[in-house]
Motif scaffolding. Structure first.
Motif, PDB file in Angstrom:
ATOM      1  N   ALA A   1     -18.539 160.692  68.407  1.00 26.90           N
ATOM      2  CA  ALA A   1     -18.702 158.991  68.490  1.00 26.90           C
ATOM      3  C   ALA A   1     -20.173 158.499  68.061  1.00 26.90           C
ATOM      4  O   ALA A   1     -20.739 159.525  68.211  1.00 26.90           O
ATOM      5  N   ARG A   2     -20.292 157.396  67.621  1.00 26.16           N
ATOM      6  CA  ARG A   2     -21.415 156.722  67.442  1.00 26.16           C
ATOM      7  C   ARG A   2     -21.429 155.722  67.560  1.00 26.16           C
ATOM      8  O   ARG A   2     -20.636 154.767  67.337  1.00 26.16           O
ATOM      9  N   TYR A   3     -22.489 154.810  68.258  1.00 23.77           N
ATOM     10  CA  TYR A   3     -22.637 153.409  68.315  1.00 23.77           C
ATOM     11  C   TYR A   3     -24.006 152.823  68.322  1.00 23.77           C
ATOM     12  O   TYR A   3     -25.076 153.665  68.886  1.00 23.77           O
ATOM     13  N   THR A   4     -24.091 151.886  67.470  1.00 17.44           N
ATOM     14  CA  THR A   4     -25.538 151.162  67.620  1.00 17.44           C
ATOM     15  C   THR A   4     -25.906 150.310  68.745  1.00 17.44           C
ATOM     16  O   THR A   4     -25.034 149.324  68.764  1.00 17.44           O
ATOM     17  N   LEU A   5     -26.849 150.779  69.425  1.00 18.77           N
ATOM     18  CA  LEU A   5     -27.080 149.908  70.635  1.00 18.77           C
ATOM     19  C   LEU A   5     -27.929 148.645  70.230  1.00 18.77           C
ATOM     20  O   LEU A   5     -27.763 147.507  70.653  1.00 18.77           O
ATOM     21  N   TYR A   6     -28.999 148.865  69.379  1.00 13.29           N
ATOM     22  CA  TYR A   6     -29.875 147.810  69.043  1.00 13.29           C
ATOM     23  C   TYR A   6     -30.252 148.289  67.539  1.00 13.29           C
ATOM     24  O   TYR A   6     -30.509 149.340  67.108  1.00 13.29           O
ATOM     25  N   ASP A   7     -30.187 146.986  66.700  1.00 14.10           N
ATOM     26  CA  ASP A   7     -30.682 147.307  65.468  1.00 14.10           C
ATOM     27  C   ASP A   7     -31.781 146.316  64.739  1.00 14.10           C
ATOM     28  O   ASP A   7     -31.934 145.788  63.838  1.00 14.10           O
ATOM     29  N   PHE A   8     -32.503 145.381  65.812  1.00 15.94           N
ATOM     30  CA  PHE A   8     -33.476 144.283  65.405  1.00 15.94           C
ATOM     31  C   PHE A   8     -32.778 143.201  64.624  1.00 15.94           C
ATOM     32  O   PHE A   8     -33.396 142.626  63.732  1.00 15.94           O
ATOM     33  N   GLY A   9     -31.543 142.787  64.841  1.00 18.07           N
ATOM     34  CA  GLY A   9     -30.769 141.815  64.314  1.00 18.07           C
ATOM     35  C   GLY A   9     -30.430 142.039  62.891  1.00 18.07           C
ATOM     36  O   GLY A   9     -29.630 140.935  62.163  1.00 18.07           O
ATOM     37  N   GLU A  10     -30.125 143.259  62.232  1.00 15.46           N
ATOM     38  CA  GLU A  10     -29.672 143.477  61.098  1.00 15.46           C
ATOM     39  C   GLU A  10     -28.158 143.181  61.098  1.00 15.46           C
ATOM     40  O   GLU A  10     -27.630 142.541  59.991  1.00 15.46           O
ATOM     41  N   ARG A  11     -27.268 143.505  62.030  1.00  7.90           N
ATOM     42  CA  ARG A  11     -25.811 143.283  61.984  1.00  7.90           C
ATOM     43  C   ARG A  11     -25.734 141.650  62.085  1.00  7.90           C
ATOM     44  O   ARG A  11     -24.747 141.335  61.160  1.00  7.90           O
ATOM     45  N   ASN A  12     -26.372 141.049  62.950  1.00  6.24           N
ATOM     46  CA  ASN A  12     -26.168 139.574  62.885  1.00  6.24           C
ATOM     47  C   ASN A  12     -26.660 138.903  61.590  1.00  6.24           C
ATOM     48  O   ASN A  12     -25.899 138.046  61.005  1.00  6.24           O
ATOM     49  N   ALA A  13     -27.652 139.630  60.785  1.00  5.23           N
ATOM     50  CA  ALA A  13     -28.001 138.899  59.715  1.00  5.23           C
ATOM     51  C   ALA A  13     -26.935 139.189  58.502  1.00  5.23           C
ATOM     52  O   ALA A  13     -26.419 138.189  57.796  1.00  5.23           O
ATOM     53  N   HIS A  14     -26.359 140.398  58.667  1.00  2.00           N
ATOM     54  CA  HIS A  14     -25.429 140.677  57.427  1.00  2.00           C
ATOM     55  C   HIS A  14     -24.058 140.037  57.759  1.00  2.00           C
ATOM     56  O   HIS A  14     -23.315 139.493  56.818  1.00  2.00           O
ATOM     57  N   THR A  15     -23.788 139.768  59.146  1.00  2.00           N
ATOM     58  CA  THR A  15     -22.477 138.904  59.463  1.00  2.00           C
ATOM     59  C   THR A  15     -22.782 137.446  58.923  1.00  2.00           C
ATOM     60  O   THR A  15     -21.856 136.640  58.323  1.00  2.00           O
ATOM     61  N   LEU A  16     -24.194 136.776  59.138  1.00  2.13           N
ATOM     62  CA  LEU A  16     -24.250 135.491  58.641  1.00  2.13           C
ATOM     63  C   LEU A  16     -24.212 135.347  57.060  1.00  2.13           C
ATOM     64  O   LEU A  16     -23.853 134.619  56.647  1.00  2.13           O
ATOM     65  N   ILE A  17     -24.741 136.360  56.477  1.00  2.00           N
ATOM     66  CA  ILE A  17     -24.526 136.292  54.848  1.00  2.00           C
ATOM     67  C   ILE A  17     -23.194 136.562  54.766  1.00  2.00           C
ATOM     68  O   ILE A  17     -22.777 135.777  53.655  1.00  2.00           O
ATOM     69  N   ALA A  18     -22.309 137.265  55.060  1.00  2.00           N
ATOM     70  CA  ALA A  18     -21.022 137.273  54.698  1.00  2.00           C
ATOM     71  C   ALA A  18     -20.203 135.948  55.131  1.00  2.00           C
ATOM     72  O   ALA A  18     -19.340 135.562  54.212  1.00  2.00           O
ATOM     73  N   LYS A  19     -20.538 135.309  56.417  1.00  2.00           N
ATOM     74  CA  LYS A  19     -19.790 133.894  56.604  1.00  2.00           C
ATOM     75  C   LYS A  19     -20.232 132.950  55.580  1.00  2.00           C
ATOM     76  O   LYS A  19     -19.418 132.095  55.054  1.00  2.00           O
ATOM     77  N   ALA A  20     -21.671 132.917  55.137  1.00  2.00           N
ATOM     78  CA  ALA A  20     -21.998 131.947  54.223  1.00  2.00           C
ATOM     79  C   ALA A  20     -21.291 132.079  52.775  1.00  2.00           C
ATOM     80  O   ALA A  20     -21.085 131.330  51.932  1.00  2.00           O
ATOM     81  N   ARG A  21     -21.272 133.457  52.493  1.00  2.00           N
ATOM     82  CA  ARG A  21     -20.504 133.766  51.298  1.00  2.00           C
ATOM     83  C   ARG A  21     -18.997 133.479  51.084  1.00  2.00           C
ATOM     84  O   ARG A  21     -18.463 133.086  50.171  1.00  2.00           O
ATOM     85  N   GLN A  22     -18.485 133.403  52.403  1.00  2.00           N
ATOM     86  CA  GLN A  22     -16.871 132.997  52.614  1.00  2.00           C
ATOM     87  C   GLN A  22     -16.957 131.389  52.319  1.00  2.00           C
ATOM     88  O   GLN A  22     -16.309 130.972  51.592  1.00  2.00           O
ATOM     89  N   GLY A  23     -17.893 130.873  52.821  1.00  2.00           N
ATOM     90  CA  GLY A  23     -18.332 129.476  52.664  1.00  2.00           C
ATOM     91  C   GLY A  23     -18.389 129.072  51.235  1.00  2.00           C
ATOM     92  O   GLY A  23     -17.827 127.995  50.797  1.00  2.00           O
ATOM     93  N   LEU A  24     -19.309 129.982  50.449  1.00  2.00           N
ATOM     94  CA  LEU A  24     -19.237 129.598  49.176  1.00  2.00           C
ATOM     95  C   LEU A  24     -17.995 129.918  48.413  1.00  2.00           C
ATOM     96  O   LEU A  24     -17.801 129.021  47.527  1.00  2.00           O
ATOM     97  N   ALA A  25     -17.267 130.795  48.759  1.00  2.00           N
ATOM     98  CA  ALA A  25     -16.224 131.065  47.892  1.00  2.00           C
ATOM     99  C   ALA A  25     -15.092 129.860  48.338  1.00  2.00           C
ATOM    100  O   ALA A  25     -14.232 129.289  47.416  1.00  2.00           O
ATOM    101  N   GLU A  26     -15.151 129.408  49.496  1.00  2.00           N
ATOM    102  CA  GLU A  26     -14.208 128.174  49.797  1.00  2.00           C
ATOM    103  C   GLU A  26     -14.824 126.952  48.900  1.00  2.00           C
ATOM    104  O   GLU A  26     -13.945 126.252  48.544  1.00  2.00           O
ATOM    105  N   GLU A  27     -16.091 126.562  48.830  1.00  2.00           N
ATOM    106  CA  GLU A  27     -16.295 125.527  48.069  1.00  2.00           C
ATOM    107  C   GLU A  27     -16.348 125.810  46.536  1.00  2.00           C
ATOM    108  O   GLU A  27     -15.833 124.821  45.695  1.00  2.00           O
TER     109      GLU A  27
END
Length: 443
Positions: free
Chosen positions: A114-140
């Motif tokens: 098992a492996r779990y990332t406890l802290y990554d200095f905001g990297e996961r949040n950044a990639h989630t933000l990018i993916a959601k923005a690209r979803q919005g881009l696809a919808e437009e």
């Protein structure tokens, strides 16, 4: 599980084939209105389906970007056979004759990890933000394609109705030419006009027949164009209903309100704003490379020299990773992300100005076409009256065949101009709605 036999499966296939054939026959026999065509195109046009698939893919990418927020769990198993030299400290005394190697021996292992990332200095949040923005881009992008499909339906629908109207005008012109030929033949038999008048009337009949052939070909081409926008084969039969609509005067259209609506609702501008969000996410991801990563890892299983190991083997711990120097890669990555953000912001401003100009040009085109359409109404009325008077003069012997045929040509040209002007007006109005971002909402 429900089992379907061969006979039942064949029946279902034939049933669906019958339904599809009935739907196709309905499209061929029932005249379609403009809303009918738009509905069919949005359901069947491959471009729309491709855009929908793109949106679905972008949604899945969001789920993929959120995956690192969950722990990783895996099954591991393996086998090794090894022999290795035994390195011991110098102060350890080895009895004479003792072996200096370990092995050869078998190493069997199996268990969970098992492996779990406890802290990554905001990297996961950044990639989630990018993916959601690209979803919005696809919808437009889907919205843009949807409006383009609707606009293509406008072109196809009004192109076919215009071609049908042009054929009606060509039929009328042919009837007039034949009437003129009949009239000149009667006057020739009475000795009132020379044979040259009959020959000129025959030439006009032939020209009218050629114009009718061209009009019929335009109908075939227009049907193919409409079918293409509907997502159907070009050769499929299709009929359209009358497209008579109330004319909208340019004074009834609020130009500056339409410009503001375009700036708020055009999918191209919304897509540009989504690209800015992507760039902002890339900056956040670039910043995260400067911080530490803290991960928890653990494993539990069995390890032994037998095929079915009996000895328990487990480990648990925490790992901290903090890159101190990466050859200035993080610095350049962050600078590039900031430059991309500035570029997207400038592009969004340029696009807003371009959209305002597009609305302005479309409004000017509607104004021109409306005035042209009003002028052609008077033009056709005058040409009809001129043709009537010329025919009466020729029938009474006071006019010449040249005067009559010139009046007929002027009438045919005026009617054709009227048909073209109405088509141009309908299309310019649709393009204005598309420029203002209102074409999709109104349909």
């Amino acid at each position: 599980m429900v089992k379907i036999g061969y006979g039942s499966g064949l029946f279902i296939f034939l049933l669906f084939a019958h339904v599809a054939a009935a739907a196709e026959s309905d499209l061929a026999n029932r005249p379609l209105t403009l809303p009918d065509c738009i509905r069919i195109a949005l359901e069947a046009n491959p471009a729309g389906r491709a855009a929908s698939a793109g949106v679905q893919g972008a949604k899945e990418a969001v789920g993929e970007a959120q995956a690192p927020f969950y722990p990783e769990l895996g099954l591991q198993a393996g086998y090794h056979r090894f022999q290795s030299h035994a390195f011991l400290p110098g102060w350890v005394r080895i009895p004479p004759g003792s072996p200096t190697v370990v092995g050869p021996t078998d190493d069997w292992l199996g268990g969970l990890r098992a492996r779990y990332t406890l802290y990554d200095f905001g990297e996961r949040n950044a990639h989630t933000l990018i993916a959601k923005a690209r979803q919005g881009l696809a919808e437009e992008e889907q919205s843009r394609i949807r409006q383009d499909i609707i606009l293509s339906v406008y072109h196809g629908f009004y192109g076919l109705t215009s071609a049908l109207e042009a054929k009606r005008v060509a039929d009328q012109n042919l009837d007039r030419s034949r009437d003129h030929l009949r009239l000149t033949s009667l006057k020739k038999e009475a000795g009132a006009v020379p044979k040259a008048d009959v020959l000129r009337a025959q030439v006009e009949v032939s020209n009218a027949q050629l114009a009718l052939v061209r009009a019929e070909n335009l109908i075939r081409l227009a049907r193919g164009n409409l079918n293409l926008s509907l997502g159907r084969p070009a050769e499929a039969p299709v009929a359209v209903a009358s497209a008579s609509q109330t004319l909208i005067r340019p004074e009834q259209m609020d130009l500056y309100l339409s410009m503001e609506q375009a700036a708020q609702s055009r999918p191209e501008i919304k897509a540009a704003l989504k690209k800015i969000e992507v760039s902002q996410g890339n900056i956040q991801a670039a910043w995260s490379a400067y911080g530490p990563r803290l991960r928890a890892e653990g494993s539990y299983g069995w390890r032994d020299s037998d095929f079915l190991p009996q000895d328990e083997d487990w480990a648990v711990g925490v790992t901290l990773e903090w890159p101190l120097f990466t050859g200035f890669a993080r610095k350049h990555r962050l600078a590039r992300a900031k430059a991309d953000l500035s570029k997207e912001e400038a592009e969004a401003e340029r696009l807003k100005l371009a959209v305002r100009q597009e609305v302005w040009n479309a409004f000017s085109r509607v104004t021109e076409m409306y005035q042209t359409l009003e002028t052609t109404q008077t033009l056709v009325q005058d040409a009809l009256e001129s043709h009537r008077l010329s025919r009466e003069r020729y029938e009474a012997g006071a006019g010449t065949i040249t005067e009559l045929l010139d009046a007929q040509t002027a009438l045919a040209r005026a009617q054709a101009t009227r048909v073209e002007a109405e088509w141009d007006y309908r299309i310019s109005l649709a393009q204005f709605k598309r420029a203002a971002g209102k074409l999709d909402t109104e349909n």
